[in-house]
Design a protein around this motif. Structure first.
Motif, PDB file in Angstrom:
ATOM      1  N   PRO A  62      -4.276   5.627   7.378  1.00 43.54           N
ATOM      2  CA  PRO A  62      -3.482   5.323   8.572  1.00 43.54           C
ATOM      3  C   PRO A  62      -3.596   3.858   8.990  1.00 43.54           C
ATOM      4  N   ASN A  63      -2.621   3.408   9.780  1.00 41.35           N
ATOM      5  CA  ASN A  63      -2.682   2.066  10.339  1.00 41.35           C
ATOM      6  C   ASN A  63      -3.778   1.987  11.400  1.00 41.35           C
ATOM      7  N   THR A  64      -4.401   0.832  11.481  1.00 42.38           N
ATOM      8  CA  THR A  64      -5.465   0.583  12.458  1.00 42.38           C
ATOM      9  C   THR A  64      -5.130  -0.688  13.230  1.00 42.38           C
ATOM     10  N   GLY A  65      -6.048  -1.111  14.085  1.00 43.02           N
ATOM     11  CA  GLY A  65      -5.895  -2.398  14.755  1.00 43.02           C
ATOM     12  C   GLY A  65      -6.215  -3.569  13.847  1.00 43.02           C
ATOM     13  N   GLY A  66      -6.682  -3.279  12.625  1.00 44.84           N
ATOM     14  CA  GLY A  66      -7.024  -4.330  11.657  1.00 44.84           C
ATOM     15  C   GLY A  66      -8.421  -4.107  11.094  1.00 44.84           C
ATOM     16  N   MET A  67      -8.517  -3.982   9.771  1.00 42.22           N
ATOM     17  CA  MET A  67      -9.798  -3.690   9.110  1.00 42.22           C
ATOM     18  C   MET A  67     -10.413  -4.924   8.452  1.00 42.22           C
ATOM     19  N   ARG A  73     -13.770  -1.553   4.499  1.00 46.59           N
ATOM     20  CA  ARG A  73     -13.040  -1.828   3.265  1.00 46.59           C
ATOM     21  C   ARG A  73     -13.798  -2.854   2.436  1.00 46.59           C
ATOM     22  N   THR A  74     -13.605  -2.799   1.115  1.00 47.92           N
ATOM     23  CA  THR A  74     -14.275  -3.745   0.221  1.00 47.92           C
ATOM     24  C   THR A  74     -13.293  -4.711  -0.449  1.00 47.92           C
ATOM     25  N   ASP A 123      -3.962 -10.202   7.916  1.00 44.87           N
ATOM     26  CA  ASP A 123      -4.674  -9.035   8.429  1.00 44.87           C
ATOM     27  C   ASP A 123      -4.465  -7.866   7.464  1.00 44.87           C
ATOM     28  N   HIS A 124      -5.378  -6.911   7.476  1.00 44.97           N
ATOM     29  CA  HIS A 124      -5.250  -5.694   6.667  1.00 44.97           C
ATOM     30  C   HIS A 124      -5.246  -4.495   7.625  1.00 44.97           C
ATOM     31  N   LYS A 125      -4.097  -3.864   7.784  1.00 41.63           N
ATOM     32  CA  LYS A 125      -3.940  -2.816   8.800  1.00 41.63           C
ATOM     33  C   LYS A 125      -4.416  -1.435   8.341  1.00 41.63           C
ATOM     34  N   ARG A 126      -4.253  -1.128   7.072  1.00 39.07           N
ATOM     35  CA  ARG A 126      -4.595   0.226   6.611  1.00 39.07           C
ATOM     36  C   ARG A 126      -6.105   0.448   6.611  1.00 39.07           C
ATOM     37  N   ALA A 127      -6.496   1.691   6.818  1.00 34.13           N
ATOM     38  CA  ALA A 127      -7.911   2.006   7.014  1.00 34.13           C
ATOM     39  C   ALA A 127      -8.752   1.847   5.751  1.00 34.13           C
ATOM     40  N   TYR A 128      -8.155   2.137   4.590  1.00 32.48           N
ATOM     41  CA  TYR A 128      -8.983   2.250   3.390  1.00 32.48           C
ATOM     42  C   TYR A 128      -8.547   1.291   2.284  1.00 32.48           C
ATOM     43  N   ASP A 129      -9.437   1.091   1.305  1.00 28.84           N
ATOM     44  CA  ASP A 129      -9.149   0.227   0.157  1.00 28.84           C
ATOM     45  C   ASP A 129      -7.810   0.600  -0.479  1.00 28.84           C
ATOM     46  N   GLY A 130      -7.162  -0.435  -1.046  1.00 26.96           N
ATOM     47  CA  GLY A 130      -5.880  -0.201  -1.696  1.00 26.96           C
ATOM     48  C   GLY A 130      -4.752   0.002  -0.713  1.00 26.96           C
ATOM     49  N   ASP A 131      -4.947  -0.433   0.529  1.00 23.97           N
ATOM     50  CA  ASP A 131      -3.938  -0.251   1.591  1.00 23.97           C
ATOM     51  C   ASP A 131      -3.523   1.209   1.728  1.00 23.97           C
ATOM     52  N   ARG A 132      -4.516   2.083   1.716  1.00 26.42           N
ATOM     53  CA  ARG A 132      -4.264   3.510   1.918  1.00 26.42           C
ATOM     54  C   ARG A 132      -4.756   3.915   3.308  1.00 26.42           C
TER      55      ARG A 132
END
Length: 416
Positions: free
Chosen positions: A221-226, A407-408, A210-219
């Motif tokens: 805030p944390n989210t429920g999963g992007m 995210r890309t 899973d990828h929790k951070r909101a934006y590319d490069g793991d930048r």
């Protein structure tokens, strides 16, 4: 068979889609569902925590099997209630679901049965917790001991962050009145290991990340999963086997010994540290968004699995999985995980060449509109992760809505 899926997000849309592929299923209901589940099932306007309403519905419609998606329904005791009325249901009892609903219970279990995890101490006093954090090296991992919609974990890298988080959890009762677990900080890449479990029987699913951070490069805030992807190349077969034998199977056996046999999906949120694989958290149900990239890889009939677990049978056939790779990219409302607007019209979903699982959508005057923070997930399969990501990013571009972002780089770090 008539099957009821309890829940309303992307995970439940993916479950309904997997059920739809089974020749054993005649009718699917989803409660409460969303605009996407309405395309593959009949939505039922009942909240996932309305246990008595769901029970009455299942009895009225002669439901053959109920599958529970969200943790709140498990905590509300839906499995216990359905079973007490002789209804077949897939999921753990409220007592067994404590492996997710109480961080302290999970930690005590892991310590008692030597299941690898970070050292910890529990607190219910704000000052004592703050003094303990101050006496230890930072960062500190602070976990609210209860359900917090995926937002009850803070990695405090300064005393200011620790003080604010502890104030939220212990003084202001941001998530409700409860205790806090202070854990040692571990470093390494995380991954998700979901298994079908029936008592001591454990049937593993492919790994996902899973990828929790909101934006590319793991930048951000944390989210429920992007977004998520499967398989996970940085985990070797030996490491996967270690996690299966020494964490997932050991935990299932421990629950049996505790008199709390687990049935359903046991989700291990694991980390590959320099000291080996360790548990970050357990969940008592399918992960979201991992489910949306793992279940499309399932070759076997999911109804046979759900039925075997619900009835305590042995599986007739070994689980079979497709060997392709999957990537899922979440489309989220601008502003999420903070405040965001609802009601933006979404177009182009029907043009996507891939799976589209709705997470937070509604139907309004014949059009699909946003109705949540995470709105939908676009999933694509391909022979390799790189090809799946490339396809997914291309297909996401077909979705048109002025109030969405995504995210890309989902799975980019795993691509060789």
């Amino acid at each position: 068979m008539k099957v009821l899926v309890v829940g309303g997000g992307g995970r439940c849309h993916a479950i309904a889609d997997a059920l739809r592929r089974s020749p054993k299923v005649e009718k699917i209901y989803v409660a409460p569902g969303n605009a996407g589940t309405a395309e593959v099932a009949e939505n039922v306007p009942l909240k996932d925590t309305d246990v008595q309403g769901l029970l009455a519905f299942a009895q009225k419609k002669d439901i053959d099997l109920t599958v529970v998606g969200p943790e709140a329904a498990l905590q509300a005791g839906i499995v216990d209630e359905f079973r007490s009325h002789g209804l077949r249901i897939f999921g753990p009892t409220a007592a067994a679901a404590r492996i997710e609903t109480s961080k302290e219970f999970a930690k005590e279990l892991m310590m008692r049965y030597d299941i690898p995890t970070a050292a910890y101490r529990p607190f219910d006093d704000y000052r004592e917790a703050l003094d303990y954090v101050a006496s230890r090296p930072l960062p500190a991992v602070l976990k609210y001991d209860g359900l917090a919609a995926g937002k009850g974990v803070v990695i405090a890298r300064s005393m200011e962050e620790a003080e604010a988080a502890l104030r939220d959890m212990l003084l202001d009762d941001k998530f409700g009145h409860g205790r806090v677990i202070v854990e040692d900080y571990l470093e390494g890449p995380e991954f998700s290991f979901m298994c079908f479990v029936s008592g001591s029987d454990v049937w593993p699913m492919p790994l996902a990340q899973d990828h929790k951070r909101a934006y590319d490069g793991d930048r951000g805030p944390n989210t429920g999963g992007m977004g998520a992807y499967s398989p996970v190349p940085f985990i070797s077969e030996d490491e996967r086997r270690f996690a299966l034998d020494n964490i997932m199977k050991k935990t299932a056996a421990a629950m049996v010994l505790e008199g709390l046999p687990f049935t359903g999906v046991l989700y291990g949120g694991l980390m590959k540290t320099r000291d080996g694989i360790k548990v970050i958290e357990f969940n008592a149900r399918f992960g979201d968004p991992e489910t949306e990239v793992v279940l499309p890889r399932l070759k076997s009939d999911i109804v046979e699995i759900f039925s075997a677990v619900a009835d305590g049978w042995e599986l007739e056939h070994p689980l079979e999985w497709h060997d392709f790779s999957t990537v899922g990219v979440v489309l989220a409302s601008k502003g999420y995980p903070g405040s965001y607007a609802k009601g933006a019209v979404i177009e182009g979903l029907d043009e996507v060449d891939g799976a589209v699982y709705h997470m937070g959508t509604a139907s309004k005057e014949g059009r699909i509109v946003t109705a949540g923070g995470r709105v939908a997930i676009v999933g694509c399969a391909a022979p390799t992760l790189g090809e799946a990501l490339e396809k997914c990013n291309r297909e996401v571009g077909k979705v048109r809505c002025g109030n969405l972002y995504h995210r890309t780089d989902i799975g980019r770090k795993a691509i060789k």
